[in-house]
Design a protein around this motif. Structure first.
Motif, mmCIF file in Angstrom:
data_model
loop_
_atom_site.group_PDB
_atom_site.id
_atom_site.type_symbol
_atom_site.label_atom_id
_atom_site.label_comp_id
_atom_site.label_asym_id
_atom_site.label_seq_id
_atom_site.Cartn_x
_atom_site.Cartn_y
_atom_site.Cartn_z
ATOM 1 N N GLY A 289 11.638 5.185 -12.778
ATOM 2 C CA GLY A 289 11.718 5.050 -11.583
ATOM 3 C C GLY A 289 10.667 5.251 -10.126
ATOM 4 N N ALA A 290 9.589 5.601 -9.699
ATOM 5 C CA ALA A 290 8.205 4.996 -10.044
ATOM 6 C C ALA A 290 8.818 3.815 -8.515
ATOM 7 C CB ALA A 290 7.128 4.973 -10.199
ATOM 8 N N LEU A 291 9.120 3.600 -8.667
ATOM 9 C CA LEU A 291 9.605 2.154 -7.990
ATOM 10 C C LEU A 291 9.845 2.439 -6.503
ATOM 11 C CD1 LEU A 291 8.957 -0.709 -9.907
ATOM 12 C CD2 LEU A 291 7.270 -0.821 -8.360
ATOM 13 N N VAL A 292 11.491 3.404 -6.637
ATOM 14 C CA VAL A 292 12.169 3.523 -6.093
ATOM 15 C C VAL A 292 11.703 5.155 -5.418
ATOM 16 C CG1 VAL A 292 14.739 4.294 -5.988
ATOM 17 C CG2 VAL A 292 14.224 2.453 -7.541
ATOM 18 N N HIS A 293 11.203 5.698 -5.829
ATOM 19 C CA HIS A 293 10.684 7.143 -5.494
ATOM 20 C C HIS A 293 9.612 7.269 -4.753
ATOM 21 C CE1 HIS A 293 13.649 8.143 -9.445
ATOM 22 N NE2 HIS A 293 14.381 8.412 -7.845
ATOM 23 N N HIS A 294 8.554 6.257 -4.932
ATOM 24 C CA HIS A 294 7.749 6.249 -4.267
ATOM 25 C C HIS A 294 6.601 5.187 -3.640
ATOM 26 C CE1 HIS A 294 3.317 7.501 -3.225
ATOM 27 N NE2 HIS A 294 2.748 6.314 -3.647
ATOM 28 N N LYS A 295 6.731 4.840 -2.253
ATOM 29 C CA LYS A 295 6.796 3.481 -1.786
ATOM 30 C C LYS A 295 4.891 3.849 -1.258
ATOM 31 C CE LYS A 295 10.995 2.115 -1.833
ATOM 32 N NZ LYS A 295 10.844 0.611 -2.259
ATOM 33 N N TRP A 296 3.996 2.805 -1.323
ATOM 34 C CA TRP A 296 3.133 2.707 -0.548
ATOM 35 C C TRP A 296 2.939 2.488 0.414
ATOM 36 C CZ3 TRP A 296 -1.373 4.684 -3.161
ATOM 37 C CH2 TRP A 296 -1.076 5.164 -4.513
ATOM 38 N N LEU A 297 2.322 2.600 1.156
ATOM 39 C CA LEU A 297 1.431 1.894 2.635
ATOM 40 C C LEU A 297 1.536 0.547 2.450
ATOM 41 C CD1 LEU A 297 -0.697 4.242 4.017
ATOM 42 C CD2 LEU A 297 1.581 4.287 4.594
ATOM 43 N N ASP A 298 1.950 -0.130 3.888
ATOM 44 C CA ASP A 298 1.741 -1.628 3.304
ATOM 45 C C ASP A 298 0.540 -2.100 3.769
ATOM 46 O OD1 ASP A 298 4.056 -1.974 4.199
ATOM 47 O OD2 ASP A 298 4.363 -2.724 6.768
ATOM 48 N N ALA A 299 -1.005 -1.687 4.284
ATOM 49 C CA ALA A 299 -2.055 -1.562 4.116
ATOM 50 C C ALA A 299 -2.212 -1.393 2.672
ATOM 51 C CB ALA A 299 -2.931 -0.733 4.524
ATOM 52 N N GLN A 300 -1.625 -0.555 1.619
ATOM 53 C CA GLN A 300 -2.463 -0.650 0.116
ATOM 54 C C GLN A 300 -1.755 -1.507 -0.241
ATOM 55 O OE1 GLN A 300 -0.590 3.419 0.416
ATOM 56 N NE2 GLN A 300 -2.373 4.724 0.258
ATOM 57 N N TRP A 301 -0.387 -1.497 -0.173
ATOM 58 C CA TRP A 301 0.148 -2.879 -0.885
ATOM 59 C C TRP A 301 -0.673 -4.191 -0.376
ATOM 60 C CZ3 TRP A 301 2.855 -4.443 -4.452
ATOM 61 C CH2 TRP A 301 3.646 -5.731 -4.937
ATOM 62 N N THR A 302 -0.805 -4.863 0.712
ATOM 63 C CA THR A 302 -2.243 -5.669 1.313
ATOM 64 C C THR A 302 -3.449 -5.407 -0.116
ATOM 65 O OG1 THR A 302 -0.938 -5.522 2.789
ATOM 66 C CG2 THR A 302 -3.220 -7.123 2.971
ATOM 67 N N ARG A 303 -4.297 -4.489 -0.202
ATOM 68 C CA ARG A 303 -5.716 -4.569 -0.568
ATOM 69 C C ARG A 303 -5.056 -4.949 -2.466
ATOM 70 N NH1 ARG A 303 -6.738 -0.459 3.000
ATOM 71 N NH2 ARG A 303 -5.666 1.463 2.156
ATOM 72 N N ALA A 304 -3.422 -4.285 -2.584
ATOM 73 C CA ALA A 304 -3.584 -4.468 -4.303
ATOM 74 C C ALA A 304 -3.618 -6.112 -4.518
ATOM 75 C CB ALA A 304 -2.044 -3.405 -4.674
ATOM 76 N N ARG A 305 -2.985 -6.630 -3.540
ATOM 77 C CA ARG A 305 -2.332 -7.906 -3.451
ATOM 78 C C ARG A 305 -3.538 -8.855 -3.664
ATOM 79 N NH1 ARG A 305 -0.026 -11.601 -1.532
ATOM 80 N NH2 ARG A 305 1.419 -12.396 -2.845
ATOM 81 N N GLU A 306 -4.434 -8.244 -2.751
ATOM 82 C CA GLU A 306 -5.964 -9.218 -3.218
ATOM 83 C C GLU A 306 -6.739 -9.155 -4.306
ATOM 84 O OE1 GLU A 306 -7.910 -7.636 0.355
ATOM 85 O OE2 GLU A 306 -6.995 -8.474 1.719
ATOM 86 N N THR A 307 -6.623 -7.296 -4.691
ATOM 87 C CA THR A 307 -7.479 -6.942 -5.777
ATOM 88 C C THR A 307 -6.459 -7.982 -7.147
ATOM 89 O OG1 THR A 307 -7.519 -4.957 -5.072
ATOM 90 C CG2 THR A 307 -7.715 -5.655 -7.368
ATOM 91 N N ALA A 308 -4.955 -8.376 -6.814
ATOM 92 C CA ALA A 308 -4.280 -9.313 -7.807
ATOM 93 C C ALA A 308 -4.307 -10.740 -8.363
ATOM 94 C CB ALA A 308 -2.708 -8.645 -7.608
ATOM 95 N N THR A 309 -4.915 -11.232 -6.568
ATOM 96 C CA THR A 309 -5.147 -12.281 -6.627
ATOM 97 C C THR A 309 -6.448 -12.803 -6.996
ATOM 98 O OG1 THR A 309 -3.640 -12.306 -4.610
ATOM 99 C CG2 THR A 309 -5.136 -14.467 -4.833
ATOM 100 N N ALA A 310 -7.658 -12.277 -7.143
ATOM 101 C CA ALA A 310 -8.459 -12.127 -6.863
ATOM 102 C C ALA A 310 -8.894 -12.778 -8.743
ATOM 103 C CB ALA A 310 -10.106 -10.762 -6.773
ATOM 104 N N ALA A 311 -8.559 -11.485 -9.175
ATOM 105 C CA ALA A 311 -8.443 -11.145 -10.640
ATOM 106 C C ALA A 311 -7.989 -12.554 -11.702
ATOM 107 C CB ALA A 311 -7.389 -10.128 -11.484
ATOM 108 N N LEU A 312 -6.723 -12.856 -10.864
ATOM 109 C CA LEU A 312 -5.408 -13.902 -10.828
ATOM 110 C C LEU A 312 -6.281 -15.633 -10.779
ATOM 111 C CD1 LEU A 312 -2.170 -12.439 -10.684
ATOM 112 C CD2 LEU A 312 -3.802 -13.158 -12.837
ATOM 113 N N THR A 313 -7.727 -16.011 -9.909
ATOM 114 C CA THR A 313 -8.178 -16.993 -9.489
ATOM 115 C C THR A 313 -10.096 -16.778 -10.249
ATOM 116 O OG1 THR A 313 -8.907 -16.193 -7.329
ATOM 117 C CG2 THR A 313 -6.478 -16.916 -7.936
ATOM 118 N N GLY A 314 -9.987 -16.247 -11.232
ATOM 119 C CA GLY A 314 -10.827 -16.566 -11.103
ATOM 120 C C GLY A 314 -12.261 -15.429 -11.611
ATOM 121 N N ALA A 315 -11.367 -13.726 -10.968
ATOM 122 C CA ALA A 315 -13.094 -12.408 -11.249
ATOM 123 C C ALA A 315 -12.626 -11.496 -12.030
ATOM 124 C CB ALA A 315 -12.618 -12.076 -9.867
ATOM 125 N N VAL A 316 -13.707 -12.084 -12.869
ATOM 126 C CA VAL A 316 -13.847 -10.323 -14.316
ATOM 127 C C VAL A 316 -14.273 -9.533 -13.858
ATOM 128 C CG1 VAL A 316 -14.769 -11.161 -16.210
ATOM 129 C CG2 VAL A 316 -13.659 -12.676 -14.891
#
Length: 434
Positions: free
Chosen positions: A164-191
């Motif tokens: 239930g964490a996705l429903v009960h705990h929300k992250w700030l937009d800036a934190q979500w943006t940083r997480a997406r940047e980390t995810a994108t880097a990992a999925l485009t070659g970062a090791v």
């Protein structure tokens, strides 16, 4: 015989006090004593090396009943495995914009809910997800790996997907943006090298039942990382073909347009984040031309979609802005106007003119293929000049670059040049009967 004297009042008071203390002290000790801590011993099973011919089982996450301090002590007693810990190979995400965005958002949710807003921990978690998607024991999509077992109330692979964490705990937009940047880097070659080919991890205050069957290979902050023993933990085991057919995860609909029933390609393209484009220093505006920028694009580091992201970052909130980019630094001009050869070598252009409702990015599709041909620049071609009284003149066709040449022969290698056909003179009509 000497008469017995009765005890004095002082002595009687002392005796009463001693008796009272004899009763009160045990009562107080019982009342305020620290509760007894029940200590458990971790139950470990004999380690079994799964042979290469047998696929290792993926067990639901279940933890041993241990006090956090006992768990930490037990985890500290488990040695790191001897031998090399090679870094994983870079991973490049495939698929169309919608599929890529679904994968990025699933990965972003995993790194943010598993590691919090910690860039190092997030990179470690992302590497484990990539290792899993490459391993035949796990699902073959990023979203499939992250949400494996999410249909169960307990026993999912990543606890945030079923608690239930996705429903009960929300992250700030800036934190979500940083997480997406980390995810994108990992999925485009970062090791993230420290965790190697780890497929499992846990925090140091818990002990999952699967731990004793794996090799402990790394520690990152409070997380411990493990890989399978034997052949299944070696690089050749991570050879599975990864699917681009990312499923829609209904739990992420509130976070991601790509995880709604009918996502828009335009919307999901805007959500894709190129980490290099997001971190590239912005160019300087031309002093001679407000709102105009000329830059060299590092096509080896920035994806074609990243060109548009860099352009919009460069323009900021300007109502009018023009960005032109070249992949060859030697051909990048320093000032306007552009020469014909510079226009012909142009790799990317972006023009924004809000007063006219125009906002468009174009690519040189001979360099960078685009699924949507409307995003391709018109072919830039030189036309042979015709001699005239005032020197060389240029014939034009749509998309042609105006540039004179010293002869009527087009340069070698230029295609699509259309010569002007000779037109026979047309006789003027005359009045009937004349």
């Amino acid at each position: 015989m000497t008469p017995v004297r009765p005890p004095s009042a002082t002595l009687r008071a002392i005796v009463v006090a001693i008796a009272a203390l004899a009763i009160l002290v045990p009562v107080l000790l019982i009342r305020f004593a620290r509760p007894l801590v029940r200590h458990h011993v971790a139950r470990t099973a004999a380690q079994r090396v799964v042979p290469a011919a047998e696929l290792p089982p993926v067990e639901p996450v279940a933890f041993q009943d241990l006090d956090p301090d006992d768990a930490r002590a037990f985890n500290a007693s488990v040695p790191f495995v001897d031998g090399p810990n090679p870094a994983a190979r870079p991973f490049k995400l495939g698929g169309d914009p919608i599929q890529r965005t679904r994968a990025i958002d699933c990965m972003a949710a995993a790194v943010l809910y598993e590691a919090g807003d910690d860039p190092v921990g997030q990179r470690a978690v992302a590497q484990v997800v990539i290792n899993r998607v490459r391993h035949p024991a796990f699902p073959k999509t990023i979203c499939g790996v992250v949400f494996q077992g999410a249909e169960r109330t307990t026993g999912c692979q990543f606890t945030f997907t079923c608690d239930g964490a996705l429903v009960h705990h929300k992250w700030l937009d800036a934190q979500w943006t940083r997480a997406r940047e980390t995810a994108t880097a990992a999925l485009t070659g970062a090791v993230f090298k420290p965790v190697g080919y780890a497929t499992h991890y846990h925090t140091d205050w818990v002990v999952p039942y699967w731990q004793s069957s794996l090799d402990k290979i790394a520690a990152v902050n409070t997380h411990l990382f493990f890989r399978w023993t034997g052949w299944w933990g070696t690089p050749p085991a991570f050879n599975r073909h990864v699917s681009n057919d990312e499923p829609i995860i209904a739990q992420l609909a509130a976070y991601s347009d790509a995880h709604r029933d009918e996502p828009s390609i335009v919307a999901t393209e805007a959500l894709y984040v190129d980490p290099v484009a997001a971190a590239t220093p912005l160019p300087t505006e031309l002093a001679s031309d407000d709102g105009s920028f000329l830059l060299t694009l590092d096509a080896k580091k920035i994806t074609p979609d990243g060109f548009a992201q860099l352009a919009t970052r460069t323009c900021g909130d300007r109502a009018y802005c023009k960005v032109m980019g070249w992949s060859d630094k030697a051909k990048t001009p320093a000032a306007l106007p552009l020469q014909p050869t510079q226009i012909a070598a142009l790799s990317f252009s972006y023009l924004r003119d809000r007063a006219r409702g125009y906002d468009k990015a174009l690519w040189n599709c001979t360099e960078f293929k685009r699924a949507d041909v409307s995003q391709c620049m018109k072919q830039q071609v030189y036309l042979p000049a015709q001699r005239g009284a005032d020197g060389f003149k240029l014939e034009t066709v749509p998309g042609a670059v105006r540039a004179p040449f010293p002869s009527a022969t087009p340069p070698e290698g230029l295609i699509g040049v259309r010569r002007k056909a000779e037109v026979a003179p047309v006789a003027k009509p005359t009045p009937e009967g004349q």
